[in-house]
Design a protein around this motif. Structure first.
Motif, PDB file in Angstrom:
ATOM      1  N   LYS A   1       8.121   9.008   9.858  1.00 21.55           N
ATOM      2  CA  LYS A   1       6.695   9.108   9.559  1.00 21.55           C
ATOM      3  C   LYS A   1       5.903   8.838  10.836  1.00 21.55           C
ATOM      4  N   THR A   2       4.744   9.424  10.908  1.00 24.68           N
ATOM      5  CA  THR A   2       3.921   9.250  12.094  1.00 24.68           C
ATOM      6  C   THR A   2       3.380   7.833  12.183  1.00 24.68           C
ATOM      7  N   ASP A   3       3.234   7.340  13.409  1.00 27.12           N
ATOM      8  CA  ASP A   3       2.588   6.056  13.656  1.00 27.12           C
ATOM      9  C   ASP A   3       1.114   6.240  14.004  1.00 27.12           C
ATOM     10  N   ARG A   4       0.663   7.464  14.111  1.00 24.66           N
ATOM     11  CA  ARG A   4      -0.734   7.699  14.475  1.00 24.66           C
ATOM     12  C   ARG A   4      -1.649   7.293  13.323  1.00 24.66           C
ATOM     13  N   GLY A   5      -2.673   6.532  13.654  1.00 20.87           N
ATOM     14  CA  GLY A   5      -3.586   6.047  12.632  1.00 20.87           C
ATOM     15  C   GLY A   5      -2.979   5.029  11.705  1.00 20.87           C
ATOM     16  N   ILE A   6      -1.884   4.395  12.122  1.00 21.08           N
ATOM     17  CA  ILE A   6      -1.128   3.513  11.235  1.00 21.08           C
ATOM     18  C   ILE A   6      -1.921   2.282  10.812  1.00 21.08           C
ATOM     19  N   ALA A   7      -2.927   1.890  11.601  1.00 22.66           N
ATOM     20  CA  ALA A   7      -3.706   0.696  11.254  1.00 22.66           C
ATOM     21  C   ALA A   7      -4.448   0.871   9.943  1.00 22.66           C
ATOM     22  N   THR A   8      -4.689   2.103   9.540  1.00 17.26           N
ATOM     23  CA  THR A   8      -5.481   2.341   8.329  1.00 17.26           C
ATOM     24  C   THR A   8      -4.625   2.594   7.095  1.00 17.26           C
ATOM     25  N   THR A   9      -3.286   2.520   7.220  1.00 13.04           N
ATOM     26  CA  THR A   9      -2.445   2.958   6.107  1.00 13.04           C
ATOM     27  C   THR A   9      -1.419   1.931   5.644  1.00 13.04           C
TER      28      THR A   9
ATOM     29  N   CYS B   1      -5.298  14.939  -7.041  1.00 16.09           N
ATOM     30  CA  CYS B   1      -4.307  14.655  -5.990  1.00 16.09           C
ATOM     31  C   CYS B   1      -4.511  13.264  -5.402  1.00 16.09           C
ATOM     32  N   THR B   2      -5.744  12.746  -5.532  1.00 18.42           N
ATOM     33  CA  THR B   2      -6.050  11.420  -4.986  1.00 18.42           C
ATOM     34  C   THR B   2      -5.499  10.290  -5.856  1.00 18.42           C
ATOM     35  N   ARG B   3      -4.813  10.617  -6.940  1.00 17.94           N
ATOM     36  CA  ARG B   3      -4.133   9.552  -7.684  1.00 17.94           C
ATOM     37  C   ARG B   3      -3.102   8.868  -6.794  1.00 17.94           C
ATOM     38  N   CYS B   4      -2.391   9.655  -6.020  1.00 12.42           N
ATOM     39  CA  CYS B   4      -1.387   9.094  -5.098  1.00 12.42           C
ATOM     40  C   CYS B   4      -1.944   9.030  -3.677  1.00 12.42           C
ATOM     41  N   HIS B   5      -2.549  10.116  -3.231  1.00 14.20           N
ATOM     42  CA  HIS B   5      -3.083  10.191  -1.869  1.00 14.20           C
ATOM     43  C   HIS B   5      -4.554   9.788  -1.918  1.00 14.20           C
ATOM     44  N   GLN B   6      -4.791   8.492  -1.847  1.00 12.21           N
ATOM     45  CA  GLN B   6      -6.130   7.965  -2.027  1.00 12.21           C
ATOM     46  C   GLN B   6      -6.927   8.044  -0.729  1.00 12.21           C
ATOM     47  N   ALA B   7      -8.233   8.132  -0.876  1.00 13.74           N
ATOM     48  CA  ALA B   7      -9.116   8.302   0.277  1.00 13.74           C
ATOM     49  C   ALA B   7      -9.355   6.961   0.958  1.00 13.74           C
TER      50      ALA B   7
ATOM     51  N   ALA C   1      -3.834   8.156   1.931  1.00 16.41           N
ATOM     52  CA  ALA C   1      -2.556   7.465   1.793  1.00 16.41           C
ATOM     53  C   ALA C   1      -2.644   6.504   0.618  1.00 16.41           C
ATOM     54  N   GLY C   2      -1.543   6.310  -0.095  1.00 19.44           N
ATOM     55  CA  GLY C   2      -1.557   5.445  -1.270  1.00 19.44           C
ATOM     56  C   GLY C   2      -0.905   4.113  -1.006  1.00 19.44           C
ATOM     57  N   PRO C   3      -1.419   3.031  -1.595  1.00 15.08           N
ATOM     58  CA  PRO C   3      -0.845   1.712  -1.362  1.00 15.08           C
ATOM     59  C   PRO C   3       0.296   1.362  -2.300  1.00 15.08           C
ATOM     60  N   GLY C   4       0.657   2.236  -3.224  1.00 16.42           N
ATOM     61  CA  GLY C   4       1.681   1.896  -4.211  1.00 16.42           C
ATOM     62  C   GLY C   4       2.926   2.737  -4.075  1.00 16.42           C
ATOM     63  N   LEU C   5       3.786   2.660  -5.087  1.00 14.27           N
ATOM     64  CA  LEU C   5       5.019   3.427  -5.149  1.00 14.27           C
ATOM     65  C   LEU C   5       4.887   4.466  -6.261  1.00 14.27           C
ATOM     66  N   TYR C   6       5.319   5.704  -5.955  1.00 12.14           N
ATOM     67  CA  TYR C   6       5.172   6.796  -6.907  1.00 12.14           C
ATOM     68  C   TYR C   6       6.448   7.630  -6.910  1.00 12.14           C
ATOM     69  N   ASP C   7       6.932   7.936  -8.103  1.00 11.15           N
ATOM     70  CA  ASP C   7       8.071   8.831  -8.263  1.00 11.15           C
ATOM     71  C   ASP C   7       7.517  10.215  -8.564  1.00 11.15           C
ATOM     72  N   VAL C   8       7.500  11.074  -7.546  1.00 16.41           N
ATOM     73  CA  VAL C   8       6.883  12.397  -7.690  1.00 16.41           C
ATOM     74  C   VAL C   8       7.915  13.510  -7.770  1.00 16.41           C
TER      75      VAL C   8
ATOM     76  N   ASN D   1       6.357   5.211  -1.149  1.00 17.16           N
ATOM     77  CA  ASN D   1       4.986   5.020  -0.718  1.00 17.16           C
ATOM     78  C   ASN D   1       4.472   6.339  -0.131  1.00 17.16           C
ATOM     79  N   PRO D   2       3.408   6.936  -0.668  1.00 17.92           N
ATOM     80  CA  PRO D   2       2.936   8.232  -0.160  1.00 17.92           C
ATOM     81  C   PRO D   2       2.536   8.145   1.308  1.00 17.92           C
ATOM     82  N   PRO D   3       2.974   9.097   2.106  1.00 16.18           N
ATOM     83  CA  PRO D   3       2.581   9.085   3.517  1.00 16.18           C
ATOM     84  C   PRO D   3       1.140   9.520   3.681  1.00 16.18           C
ATOM     85  N   SER D   4       0.577   9.185   4.823  1.00 13.71           N
ATOM     86  CA  SER D   4      -0.759   9.668   5.163  1.00 13.71           C
ATOM     87  C   SER D   4      -0.734  11.185   5.300  1.00 13.71           C
TER      88      SER D   4
END
Length: 590
Positions: free
Chosen positions: A375-383, A479-485, A512-519, A530-533
């Protein structure tokens, strides 16, 4: 780096300039401002030097003698990488990761460029070169080197051969007509059957230059005397002396040997800075290597190994934790005691996260219990939280986890990851950090990792109409249920109401989502992943935890937002053709 008319040309990415250096006097002759983040240079046969800025949709051409800069349009998108040129047909070949293609341009008598062709070239084409009437190009994230024939008018013809690797090919070089060498990691899957990492060593893969058939690999992490080369980035060949030189961005050393006369494992070596990148031979057969972290060049006499440093610009000694963390991230200073005995490997963060992003590779964790895409580390402070199983809450904890899990030798010393480290704060000076300070420095740097400017951003400063429709669709279909703003930390992680599109275009929305999701993709931890950014999604294929979708279009084709497991492999898209187009425009623009 490049060479033309006895001068060296060095791209300075953060200065947005090219340094022109006299190699005999070891001094800077000129500094020429160019486009944003110059990433590649090419010396042309007519005396010009082409400059490829990664963050701009133009290519720059420096005129001989005056070094006046002329720009030619190569867009509309940006993010270009390598460049090749055929003077016989006045044709340029430009690597375009944003479009997954090699763009073929014809130069007219007035110096303008006309697009002739876009040749599909994988997930992320990067290095392109011409050899013996063929075009060769790497696909960094697709892990291939491909050769195509060329038509008489310069267009790319049929594919002639392709070599596949387990890891990204970072560069390649032709050693005369005898051999072709590709720089990559050890060509097998990474293994974590034990706590330590196996098979991430850096090697030169020797190929037949005509068929791209594999001849053999040379492991450069286990050379006697050299400070184990941890990552290979650049190579150059001097046809006069027969030397081939290799630099490694996390190695400390530059290596050189004579192909055909001795094996690569007999290479000589010289100690340079913490992050040697581009390498070139000057007209007198001396090796020059650019150190990105020190803003310096090192000149090496291949006969004696004698070195001389030349500082570019005026970078002062690094004095802040974030600046120390940058060196830790890009060099072996973070884990200086790592060893490469047997299958074990030495490496740096950038071995898997070059430029802070992904390598298109499945990596094992938890003693091989599961494998997942980097996974990317770019913008990681926000995720936060971090890792696919979302069990790390802060960047400092994440830094501690990285250091502890990547320190080789724990089986001999349980406190192996708790020793002080010496971080190079300049070419000549070091600073000792205790374990707490080391972790804080790495976390501080990672918090500053920027998101790469989106190459598809509309110049006027907004989303295209299709992307705007896709954004509304993304929200309307939940879509923002998992990939939240999620917003930027500086904004309190909140997006002001009604301003989602504005902040997304600025790179301040992660989705990016703060939880765990089985998609429906392989589940790595209890409860899901954990959904990626989604920020910078255009640059991080392949997708899903198992890398089973190569493109954003393939992700959408496997998305049914009304299903319980929205991305299960058996799903057909829940969107119409027009909606798929708009949604792809939105996701590509993040």
């Amino acid at each position: 780096m490049g060479r033309r008319d006895g001068l060296l040309y060095v791209a300075a990415t953060t200065a947005n300039a090219v340094y022109i250096v006299d190699p005999d006097q070891a001094l800077v002759r000129a500094v020429v401002p160019v486009g944003r983040f110059p990433d590649a240079l090419l010396a042309l046969e007519d005396g010009r030097v082409a400059v490829v800025p990664r963050y701009a949709p133009e290519v720059g051409l420096l005129e001989p003698g005056t070094h006046a800069l002329k720009t030619v349009a190569a867009g509309p998108e940006a993010a270009h990488r390598g460049l090749a040129h055929d003077p016989a047909t006045h044709t340029f070949y430009l690597a375009s990761p944003a479009t997954g293609s090699i763009k073929v341009y014809r130069e007219d008598a007035g110096g303008g460029w006309r697009l002739l062709q876009q040749q599909p070239a994988g997930l992320s084409p990067r290095v392109v070169r011409l050899a013996a009437g063929r075009l060769l190009a790497t696909d960094f994230l697709g892990h291939t080197l491909t050769a195509w024939g060329l038509e008489r008018d310069g267009r790319v013809g049929a594919q002639l051969a392709q070599a596949r690797f387990h890891a990204p090919p970072t560069d390649f070089v032709l050693a005369g007509g005898r051999a072709l060498y590709v720089l990559t990691h050890e060509d097998r899957d990474v293994d974590r059957r034990d706590f330590t990492v196996y098979y991430l060593d850096s090697v030169l893969c020797e190929l037949d230059p005509d068929t791209l058939a594999r001849r053999g690999d040379s492991n450069l992490t286990e050379l006697d005397g050299a400070r184990l080369t941890a990552k290979l980035d650049g190579a150059a060949y001097d046809p006069v002396s027969g030397w081939l030189a290799v630099s490694g961005g996390a190695s400390d050393d530059v290596l050189w040997f004579r192909p055909g006369l001795e094996p690569a494992t007999a290479a000589r070596w010289a100690r340079v800075g913490a992050n040697p990148q581009g390498v070139v031979f000057d007209a007198r057969g001396r090796i020059w290597v650019a150190d990105r972290l020190a803003d310096a060049l090192t000149r090496i006499d291949p006969k004696t190994g004698a070195t001389r440093h030349l500082t570019l610009g005026s970078r002062p000694e690094r004095t802040t934790p974030a600046e120390w963390g940058e060196v830790l991230f890009h060099s072996r200073d973070l884990t200086p005691r790592n060893v490469a005995d047997g299958p074990r490997s030495v490496y740096a963060c950038t071995a898997c996260h070059e430029d802070g992003t992904v390598d298109g590779r499945l990596h094992p964790a938890k003693r091989n219990r599961f494998r997942s895409m980097t996974k990317t580390d770019r913008g990681i402070a926000t995720t936060p939280p971090y890792l696919s199983i979302a069990d790390i809450a802060t960047l400092t904890e994440f830094a501690d986890n990285i250091i502890a899990s990547h320190a080789q030798g724990w089986e001999h010393d349980p406190s192996y990851d708790r020793y002080p480290v010496s971080v190079r704060v300049s070419l000549e000076a070091t600073r000792t950090l205790d374990p707490v300070a080391t972790r804080r420095a790495l976390a501080a740097y990672m918090a500053t990792l920027p998101n790469e400017p989106n190459p598809f951003a509309v110049p006027a400063g907004g989303f295209s109409e299709a992307a705007q429709r896709g954004a509304r669709l993304f929200v309307a279909r939940a879509c923002t249920r998992c990939h939240q703003a999620v917003g930027n930390v500086a904004l309190g992680n909140r997006i002001p109401r009604g301003r989602l599109l504005e902040y997304a275009l600025r790179g301040q929305v992660a989705f990016a989502g703060p939880g765990l999701y089985d998609v429906g993709t392989p589940v790595l931890g209890a409860g899901g992943n954990n959904p990626p950014s989604l920020r910078g999604l255009w640059s991080t294929p392949p997708y899903f935890s198992d890398g089973s979708a190569r493109t954003i279009a393939a992700v959408i084709e496997r998305t049914d937002p009304d299903a319980r497991k929205v991305h299960a492999p058996q799903h057909r898209s829940g969107f119409s053709e027009a909606e798929r187009h708009d949604l792809a425009a939105f996701l590509t623009s993040l």
